[in-house]
Motif scaffolding. Structure first.
Motif, PDB file in Angstrom:
ATOM      1  N   PRO A  82       1.402 -13.276  -8.351  1.00 12.03           N
ATOM      2  CA  PRO A  82       0.917 -13.348  -9.733  1.00 12.03           C
ATOM      3  C   PRO A  82      -0.531 -13.826  -9.789  1.00 12.03           C
ATOM      4  CG  PRO A  82       3.101 -14.314  -9.564  1.00 12.03           C
ATOM      5  CD  PRO A  82       2.648 -14.059  -8.157  1.00 12.03           C
ATOM      6  N   GLY A  83      -1.339 -13.145 -10.584  1.00 18.81           N
ATOM      7  CA  GLY A  83      -2.739 -13.523 -10.758  1.00 18.81           C
ATOM      8  C   GLY A  83      -3.701 -12.665  -9.982  1.00 18.81           C
ATOM      9  N   ALA A  84      -3.286 -12.180  -8.809  1.00 23.57           N
ATOM     10  CA  ALA A  84      -4.158 -11.304  -8.030  1.00 23.57           C
ATOM     11  C   ALA A  84      -4.291  -9.960  -8.750  1.00 23.57           C
ATOM     12  CB  ALA A  84      -3.586 -11.114  -6.629  1.00 23.57           C
ATOM     13  N   ASP A  85      -5.430  -9.304  -8.561  1.00 23.82           N
ATOM     14  CA  ASP A  85      -5.601  -7.991  -9.173  1.00 23.82           C
ATOM     15  C   ASP A  85      -6.357  -7.065  -8.230  1.00 23.82           C
ATOM     16  OD1 ASP A  85      -8.322  -8.536  -9.324  1.00 23.82           O
ATOM     17  OD2 ASP A  85      -8.447  -8.480 -11.507  1.00 23.82           O
ATOM     18  N   VAL A  86      -6.529  -5.832  -8.666  1.00 27.89           N
ATOM     19  CA  VAL A  86      -7.216  -4.818  -7.863  1.00 27.89           C
ATOM     20  C   VAL A  86      -8.306  -4.191  -8.710  1.00 27.89           C
ATOM     21  CG1 VAL A  86      -6.974  -2.651  -6.596  1.00 27.89           C
ATOM     22  CG2 VAL A  86      -5.135  -4.349  -6.518  1.00 27.89           C
ATOM     23  N   GLN A  87      -9.497  -4.102  -8.140  1.00 27.90           N
ATOM     24  CA  GLN A  87     -10.624  -3.449  -8.781  1.00 27.90           C
ATOM     25  C   GLN A  87     -11.203  -2.428  -7.810  1.00 27.90           C
ATOM     26  OE1 GLN A  87     -11.786  -4.205 -12.000  1.00 27.90           O
ATOM     27  NE2 GLN A  87      -9.975  -5.527 -12.183  1.00 27.90           N
ATOM     28  N   ILE A  88     -12.088  -1.591  -8.327  1.00 24.97           N
ATOM     29  CA  ILE A  88     -12.837  -0.688  -7.452  1.00 24.97           C
ATOM     30  C   ILE A  88     -14.108  -1.407  -7.019  1.00 24.97           C
ATOM     31  CG2 ILE A  88     -14.033   1.515  -7.248  1.00 24.97           C
ATOM     32  CD1 ILE A  88     -10.986   1.687  -7.363  1.00 24.97           C
ATOM     33  N   ALA A  89     -14.326  -1.500  -5.729  1.00 24.17           N
ATOM     34  CA  ALA A  89     -15.465  -2.245  -5.190  1.00 24.17           C
ATOM     35  C   ALA A  89     -16.768  -1.493  -5.434  1.00 24.17           C
ATOM     36  CB  ALA A  89     -15.270  -2.482  -3.699  1.00 24.17           C
ATOM     37  N   ARG A  90     -17.682  -2.167  -6.119  1.00 25.36           N
ATOM     38  CA  ARG A  90     -19.000  -1.602  -6.402  1.00 25.36           C
ATOM     39  C   ARG A  90     -20.057  -2.680  -6.258  1.00 25.36           C
ATOM     40  NH1 ARG A  90     -18.128   3.814  -6.161  1.00 25.36           N
ATOM     41  NH2 ARG A  90     -16.611   4.523  -7.732  1.00 25.36           N
ATOM     42  N   GLU A  91     -21.281  -2.250  -6.013  1.00 22.75           N
ATOM     43  CA  GLU A  91     -22.389  -3.195  -6.048  1.00 22.75           C
ATOM     44  C   GLU A  91     -22.436  -3.864  -7.424  1.00 22.75           C
ATOM     45  OE1 GLU A  91     -27.291  -3.150  -5.673  1.00 22.75           O
ATOM     46  OE2 GLU A  91     -26.111  -1.464  -4.916  1.00 22.75           O
ATOM     47  N   ASP A  92     -22.665  -5.152  -7.446  1.00 20.84           N
ATOM     48  CA  ASP A  92     -22.647  -5.989  -8.656  1.00 20.84           C
ATOM     49  C   ASP A  92     -21.238  -6.281  -9.159  1.00 20.84           C
ATOM     50  OD1 ASP A  92     -25.414  -6.198  -8.671  1.00 20.84           O
ATOM     51  OD2 ASP A  92     -25.661  -4.458  -9.987  1.00 20.84           O
ATOM     52  N   VAL A  98       0.879  -1.185   0.000  1.00 19.51           N
ATOM     53  CA  VAL A  98       0.000   0.000   0.000  1.00 19.51           C
ATOM     54  C   VAL A  98       0.907   1.224   0.000  1.00 19.51           C
ATOM     55  CG1 VAL A  98      -1.991  -1.096   1.069  1.00 19.51           C
ATOM     56  CG2 VAL A  98      -0.199  -0.165   2.530  1.00 19.51           C
ATOM     57  N   ASP A  99       0.513   2.239  -0.726  1.00 18.17           N
ATOM     58  CA  ASP A  99       1.410   3.383  -0.921  1.00 18.17           C
ATOM     59  C   ASP A  99       1.339   4.417   0.188  1.00 18.17           C
ATOM     60  OD1 ASP A  99      -1.141   4.330  -1.534  1.00 18.17           O
ATOM     61  OD2 ASP A  99      -0.390   5.716  -3.076  1.00 18.17           O
ATOM     62  N   ARG A 100       0.464   4.186   1.164  1.00 20.52           N
ATOM     63  CA  ARG A 100       0.312   5.132   2.269  1.00 20.52           C
ATOM     64  C   ARG A 100      -0.284   4.395   3.467  1.00 20.52           C
ATOM     65  NH1 ARG A 100      -3.363   9.245  -0.652  1.00 20.52           N
ATOM     66  NH2 ARG A 100      -2.085   8.433  -2.365  1.00 20.52           N
ATOM     67  N   PRO A 101      -0.220   4.962   4.654  1.00 19.22           N
ATOM     68  CA  PRO A 101      -0.882   4.321   5.788  1.00 19.22           C
ATOM     69  C   PRO A 101      -2.351   4.066   5.459  1.00 19.22           C
ATOM     70  CG  PRO A 101       0.520   6.108   6.552  1.00 19.22           C
ATOM     71  CD  PRO A 101       0.487   6.203   5.045  1.00 19.22           C
ATOM     72  N   ALA A 102      -2.816   2.890   5.824  1.00 17.21           N
ATOM     73  CA  ALA A 102      -4.157   2.492   5.379  1.00 17.21           C
ATOM     74  C   ALA A 102      -4.889   1.709   6.459  1.00 17.21           C
ATOM     75  CB  ALA A 102      -4.057   1.652   4.105  1.00 17.21           C
ATOM     76  N   ARG A 103      -6.182   1.675   6.307  1.00 17.42           N
ATOM     77  CA  ARG A 103      -7.032   0.785   7.088  1.00 17.42           C
ATOM     78  C   ARG A 103      -7.437  -0.358   6.166  1.00 17.42           C
ATOM     79  NH1 ARG A 103     -11.419   4.378   7.494  1.00 17.42           N
ATOM     80  NH2 ARG A 103     -12.575   2.828   8.684  1.00 17.42           N
ATOM     81  N   VAL A 117      -5.938   4.849  -1.645  1.00 14.33           N
ATOM     82  CA  VAL A 117      -4.830   3.931  -1.430  1.00 14.33           C
ATOM     83  C   VAL A 117      -4.538   3.182  -2.730  1.00 14.33           C
ATOM     84  CG1 VAL A 117      -4.003   1.909  -0.151  1.00 14.33           C
ATOM     85  CG2 VAL A 117      -5.427   3.634   1.001  1.00 14.33           C
ATOM     86  N   VAL A 118      -3.276   3.113  -3.086  1.00 15.58           N
ATOM     87  CA  VAL A 118      -2.861   2.314  -4.237  1.00 15.58           C
ATOM     88  C   VAL A 118      -2.369   0.962  -3.717  1.00 15.58           C
ATOM     89  CG1 VAL A 118      -1.267   2.090  -6.169  1.00 15.58           C
ATOM     90  CG2 VAL A 118      -2.256   4.334  -5.607  1.00 15.58           C
ATOM     91  N   ILE A 119      -3.078  -0.105  -4.117  1.00 15.52           N
ATOM     92  CA  ILE A 119      -2.678  -1.461  -3.753  1.00 15.52           C
ATOM     93  C   ILE A 119      -1.931  -2.075  -4.928  1.00 15.52           C
ATOM     94  CG2 ILE A 119      -3.465  -3.742  -3.034  1.00 15.52           C
ATOM     95  CD1 ILE A 119      -6.031  -2.496  -2.022  1.00 15.52           C
ATOM     96  N   THR A 120      -0.753  -2.599  -4.676  1.00 14.77           N
ATOM     97  CA  THR A 120       0.019  -3.270  -5.726  1.00 14.77           C
ATOM     98  C   THR A 120       0.187  -4.737  -5.354  1.00 14.77           C
ATOM     99  OG1 THR A 120       1.252  -1.237  -6.182  1.00 14.77           O
ATOM    100  CG2 THR A 120       2.169  -3.310  -7.019  1.00 14.77           C
TER     101      THR A 120
END
Length: 291
Positions: free
Chosen positions: A187-197, A99-104, A180-183
Motif C-alpha cells: 500500500p502506498g507504492a505507485d507506478v509512473q512513467i520515468a521521464r526527465e524532471d 510484472v505481467d511478463r518476463p522483464a529486466r 511491462v505492467v507493474i502492479t
C-alpha cells in the motif's frame, strides 16, 4: 490507603530494547503514563511486520554483541551479523509487486552514502554502471539489473544505515517488445512513467535530472522517501555520559488531549526496572498525609 490511587505500567520490550545495554549506553525514549485513558491512532505502516522483525534483530545484537561493537556498526558489519533466515527476510521484505511478463528489472539507489544494499548480489543482480544517473542535481544513483520471469517479485530493505532513501525499480520487457505492467502489492507504492524532471518518490520533490535512453520512458515503481528508516541498525545504539539507572530521572510533565482532564508524565529508568510506579493524590491532598 484512602485518597491515593496507584497506577502501574509495564514498560514494553521495545522501550527496554536499547536500555538493555552496558553502562554508558542509554536509549532516548521514555515510558509515558496518561492520567486519563486515551486512544491515539498511529498511522498504518505497510512495513509493520518488517519493522518488528528488525527490532528482533536489534534485540539479538544487544544479547550477542558488546557495547563497542554496537557503537561501531557499519552496513557491512551489520549485514555480516545477520543469520541466513534474517538475511533472506531482509532481502525480500520491503518491495513487493508483480510484472505481467518476463522483464529486466533495474534497481536504482542513491550512492552518496557509500552503501550498496547487500541483497542485490544475493539475489543475482548485476552492476550496470553505464546506466547510472543523477537525481536532484547532485545525488548519484547507481543501477543494478536482473532478469525475472512473470509473476511476483520481492525485493529487500533500502539500507541498514537508514541514511539512504528507498530505491526505485524500472522494468523493461525481456524480449524487447511491449510494455511491462507493474502492479504494486505494498500500500502506498505507485507506478509512473520515468521521464526527465519526473519525481522518483511519492512524498518528495526530488526529480530525475536526466535518464539514460535505456531507462527513459519505462514504468518505474516509486515509494515514500519517509520509508528510509524501516531497517535502520547502524547508529541505532548511542553512547551517553549520563546513562540511565534504577532511579527515575528525566522527569517531565506535559499536556495530553484536553488539558483540563489529562496530562502525560514521563521518566527514564534502566533495564533493571521491570515496572514503573506513579502515585497520584486528589487535588488538595498533601503528600502521604492523605494515606
Amino acid at each position: 490507603m484512602r485518597g491515593l490511587v496507584q497506577e502501574r505500567r509495564t514498560m514494553s520490550r521495545k522501550l527496554l530494547l536499547a536500555l538493555a545495554l552496558s553502562a554508558g549506553l542509554a536509549f532516548s525514549q521514555t515510558p509515558a503514563l496518561a492520567l486519563q485513558p486515551t486512544t491515539i491512532e498511529a498511522p498504518a505502516s505497510p512495513h509493520a511486520a518488517l519493522e518488528g522483525y528488525v527490532s528482533d534483530i536489534l534485540d539479538r545484537m544487544v544479547r550477542e554483541m558488546g557495547p563497542d561493537e554496537r557503537l561501531a556498526l557499519t552496513p557491512e558489519t551489520a549485514a555480516a551479523f545477520l543469520n541466513a533466515e534474517e538475511r533472506e527476510r531482509l532481502s525480500t521484505g520491503f518491495a513487493r509487486f508483480t510484472v505481467d511478463r518476463p522483464a529486466r528489472l533495474f534497481v536504482a539507489f542513491d550512492s552518496t552514502w557509500g552503501e550498496t544494499p547487500f541483497w542485490l548480489a544475493d539475489l543475482g543482480f548485476q552492476r550496470r554502471a553505464d546506466l547510472d544517473f543523477v537525481v536532484d542535481v547532485e545525488d548519484p544513483f547507481h543501477v543494478w539489473e536482473k532478469a525475472v520471469p512473470a509473476g511476483e517479485v520481492n525485493l529487500g530493505v533500502p539500507s541498514l544505515s537508514g541514511e539512504m532513501k528507498p530505491y526505485v525499480v524500472f522494468a523493461a520487457p525481456a524480449g524487447g517488445e511491449g510494455t511491462v505492467v507493474i502492479t504494486p502489492l505494498i500500500p502506498g507504492a505507485d507506478v509512473q512513467i520515468a521521464r526527465e524532471d519526473g519525481a522518483p518518490y511519492v512524498d518528495d520533490n526530488d526529480w530525475f535530472n536526466a535518464l539514460p535512453a535505456e531507462l527513459d520512458g519505462l514504468p518505474v515503481l516509486r515509494s515514500f522517501e519517509s520509508w528510509e528508516f524501516v531497517s535502520r541498525m547502524v547508529g541505532f545504539f548511542r553512547a551517553t555520559d549520563y546513562p540511565s539507572s534504577a532511579t527515575p530521572d528525566h522527569l517531565q510533565l506535559t499536556w495530553q488531549d484536553d488539558p483540563r482532564t489529562g496530562v502525560t508524565v514521563q521518566w527514564r529508568t534502566d533495564e533493571t526496572v521491570d515496572e514503573s510506579l506513579l502515585w497520584l493524590a486528589p487535588a488538595g491532598a498533601t503528600g502521604r498525609a492523605a494515606c
